[in-house]
Design an enzyme around this catalytic site. Structure first.
Site, mmCIF file in Angstrom:
data_model
loop_
_atom_site.group_PDB
_atom_site.id
_atom_site.type_symbol
_atom_site.label_atom_id
_atom_site.label_comp_id
_atom_site.label_asym_id
_atom_site.label_seq_id
_atom_site.Cartn_x
_atom_site.Cartn_y
_atom_site.Cartn_z
ATOM 1 C CD GLU A 179 -14.282 -3.592 3.340
ATOM 2 O OE1 GLU A 179 -13.891 -2.487 2.930
ATOM 3 O OE2 GLU A 179 -13.541 -4.385 3.967
ATOM 4 C CE1 TYR A 180 -14.872 -5.823 8.380
ATOM 5 C CE2 TYR A 180 -15.788 -7.454 9.866
ATOM 6 C CZ TYR A 180 -14.713 -6.724 9.410
ATOM 7 O OH TYR A 180 -13.486 -6.892 9.990
ATOM 8 C CB SER B 295 -11.289 2.769 1.090
ATOM 9 O OG SER B 295 -11.847 1.569 0.587
ATOM 10 N NE ARG C 138 -34.954 -1.642 31.479
ATOM 11 C CZ ARG C 138 -34.978 -0.363 31.810
ATOM 12 N NH1 ARG C 138 -36.054 0.368 31.551
ATOM 13 N NH2 ARG C 138 -33.947 0.190 32.393
ATOM 14 C CB ALA D 26 -4.538 0.030 13.263
ATOM 15 C CE LYS E 293 -10.778 2.430 4.674
ATOM 16 N NZ LYS E 293 -10.498 1.193 5.293
ATOM 17 C CB VAL F 107 2.776 1.508 10.230
ATOM 18 C CG1 VAL F 107 3.995 2.087 9.544
ATOM 19 C CG2 VAL F 107 2.191 2.508 11.220
ATOM 20 N NE ARG G 171 -16.130 -10.403 7.618
ATOM 21 C CZ ARG G 171 -15.220 -9.617 7.052
ATOM 22 N NH1 ARG G 171 -13.975 -9.579 7.520
ATOM 23 N NH2 ARG G 171 -15.527 -8.844 6.034
ATOM 24 C CG HIS H 169 -15.400 2.431 3.578
ATOM 25 N ND1 HIS H 169 -14.625 1.293 3.643
ATOM 26 C CD2 HIS H 169 -15.571 2.683 2.248
ATOM 27 C CE1 HIS H 169 -14.348 0.871 2.421
ATOM 28 N NE2 HIS H 169 -14.908 1.704 1.554
ATOM 29 C CG ASN H 170 -13.067 -0.727 6.671
ATOM 30 O OD1 ASN H 170 -13.112 0.067 5.736
ATOM 31 N ND2 ASN H 170 -11.953 -1.324 7.036
ATOM 32 C CG ASN I 79 -8.290 0.509 8.066
ATOM 33 O OD1 ASN I 79 -8.740 1.523 7.554
ATOM 34 N ND2 ASN I 79 -8.293 -0.659 7.451
ATOM 35 C CG MET J 51 -2.066 -0.899 1.241
ATOM 36 S SD MET J 51 -3.404 -0.358 0.174
ATOM 37 C CE MET J 51 -4.097 1.029 1.084
ATOM 38 N N GLY J 52 1.860 1.273 0.909
ATOM 39 C CA GLY J 52 2.724 2.454 1.045
ATOM 40 C C GLY J 52 3.497 2.701 -0.240
#
Ligand code: 6PG
Length: 473
Positions: free
Chosen positions: A191-192, A130, A447, A78, A184, A76, A289, A187-188, A104, A16-17
């Protein structure tokens, strides 16, 4: 040794970098890179192909090569590594240098780091990126948060390297502090949700009509020509045609059915729960998952928990059509939940997010890009304070029009014993959201019965407690 020649610094030269460095160079910027792994530093230079890139072997050389005030990007992993890198960097930094964390990171870490570095007159920004390796190289969606003045310094560079949709860059300043990393994270989370509901469509087709990989490829490729058009549907079509190098079978059939995660979906759910804001599609996608990870238990249980399930007797095309409706319906509710979480978090944390801008920068470069985001963009442009996407007139009509097919798909899952967890959550969310009355009065009564937690009444204001006549405690 190069002195103060390079426009930007990049720490973390993984794929990525490195790709982001070359992307920046291709847009006219010079970049110095540093990584503790010497092989990565060497590879940055050897693959540079004439671009103005420096691979620095020490932090001292790296810092000395950068123009001042410096702008240093971190790509790098998280967590503790980000703090370790910042701590190593700090002695080399001067007033007004800007450090951008492009990984992230958890948004609360970003807030702490921003405040700590501000005390030392160092600017810090949390920047979500992303688009994976390809996006980093050729145009990601970029979600920057932090001080607006700091953003202005880097805006031309970010705009030039980002993805473009109709010539508009997929980047904008989102808000102060951790706004970028929060967006972000959500966003993820979305995405899931999207990934899981696509997997559910695959599952139902495979179990009920025994569809093969070539036909799965065709179904997803066709879906990608219509209202489901999106990056995730597109890559799903590709996945079904990929051959395995080792066995020459289709690769999909050789991959173990136990999904992993790096935490951002879980963070989205945790944050939403903390804000009392329902995002059940995302919660369920995370739990599903986790359930997939219990592979050995599932295999053992399969033998013990047999059941006389029904077989699907309808037409394959009918089921595929219901599922297209189901995926579309659940996609809308997944984005709706993510956006409503952003709205709630924006108030809570003072981000002042513009949801139309968020939708706009997600239309290109990122993993959740889809044509549906055009509708979401216009919904929030027309009505910035829209409480929930499901009540936007256009989207409400779309949900309405696919409801029948969606319910039939779910009914088929129930009858044939195929789990459709995110689709079912999606329907329950929708049915719950549009119910003017829910049985929460009973929860309140319970309750109050066992814990004197009090309740509100429908006919008068105030807080009430009852001495329940048959209290069993
Ligand atoms: C992106 C991706 C990226 C990463 C995910 C994977 O936007 O480019 O979201 O950030 O691939 O974090 O997440 P999991 O490993 O948790 O599935």
């Amino acid at each position: 040794m190069a002195t103060q020649e390079y426009d930007y610094g990049m720490i973390g030269l993984g794929t990525m970098g490195q790709n982001l460095v070359y992307n920046m160079c291709d847009h006219g910027y010079s970049v110095a890179g540093f990584d503790k792994d010497t092989a990565k530093v060497n590879s940055l230079e050897s693959n540079a192909g004439g671009r103005k890139v420096l691979g620095a072997h020490t932090l001292n050389d790296f810092i000395g090569a950068l123009k001042s005030p410096r702008v240093i990007m971190l790509l790098v992993p998280a967590g503790a590594i980000v703090d370790a890198v910042i701590n190593e960097l700090k002695p080399f930094l001067s007033n007004d240098d800007l450090v951008m964390d492009c990984g992230n990171s958890h948004f609360t870490d970003t807030d702490v780091r921003t405040q700590q570095l501000a005390k030392e007159h160092i600017h810090f920004m949390g920047v979500g990126i992303s688009g994976g390796e390809y996006g980093a190289r050729y145009g990601p969606s970029i979600m920057p948060g932090g001080a607006k003045e700091a953003y202005e310094r880097i805006a031309p560079m970010l705009k030039s390297v980002s993805a473009k949709v109709n010539d508009e860059p997929c980047v904008t300043w989102l808000g102060p502090g951790s706004a970028g990393h929060y967006v972000k994270m959500v966003h993820n989370g979305i995405e899931y949700g999207l990934m899981q509901l696509i997997a559910e469509a695959y599952h139902l087709m495979k179990e009920c009509i025994g569809i093969g990989n070539d036909d799965l490829h065709k179904v997803f490729a066709k879906w990608n020509e219509g209202r489901l058009k999106s990056y995730l549907i597109e890559i799903t079509a590709d996945i079904f045609s990929q051959e395995d190098d080792l066995t020459k079978n289709r690769l999909i059939d050789m991959i173990l059915d136990a999904s992993k995660q790096n935490g951002t979906g879980q963070w989205t759910s945790q944050s939403a729960m903390g804000l009392y804001l329902p995002v059940p599609n995302i919660d369920t996608a995370v739990s599903t998952r986790d359930l997939s990870g219990l592979k050995e238990e599932r295999v053992a249980a399969q033998k013990k928990l047999q059941w006389n399930k029904a077989t699907f007797k309808g037409q394959p095309n009918e089921l595929i059509d219901w599922l297209e409706n189901a995926v579309y319906f659940s996609m809308i509710t997944t984005y709706a939940q993510g956006m409503s979480l952003l709205q709630r978090a924006s108030k809570e944390y003072g981000y002042d997010l513009k949801l139309n801008e968020v939708a706009s920068i997600w239309r290109g470069g990122c993993i959740i890009r889809s044509v549906l985001l055009d509708d979401i963009l216009s919904a929030y442009s027309n009505e910035p304070a829209l409480v929930n996407l499901v009540v936007n007139e256009g989207l409400a009509n779309k949900l309405q029009s696919c409801q029948d097919g969606f319910r039939l798909a779910i009914k088929t899952g129930i009858e044939t014993g195929v789990p459709l967890p995110v689709m079912m959550s999606s329907l329950a969310y929708y049915d719950g959201y549009r119910s003017g009355w829910l049985p929460a009065n009973l929860i309140q009564a319970q309750r109050d019965y066992f814990g004197a937690h009090t309740y509100e009444r429908t006919d008068r204001a105030g807080i009430f407690h009852t001495q329940w006549s048959q209290n069993k405690q």
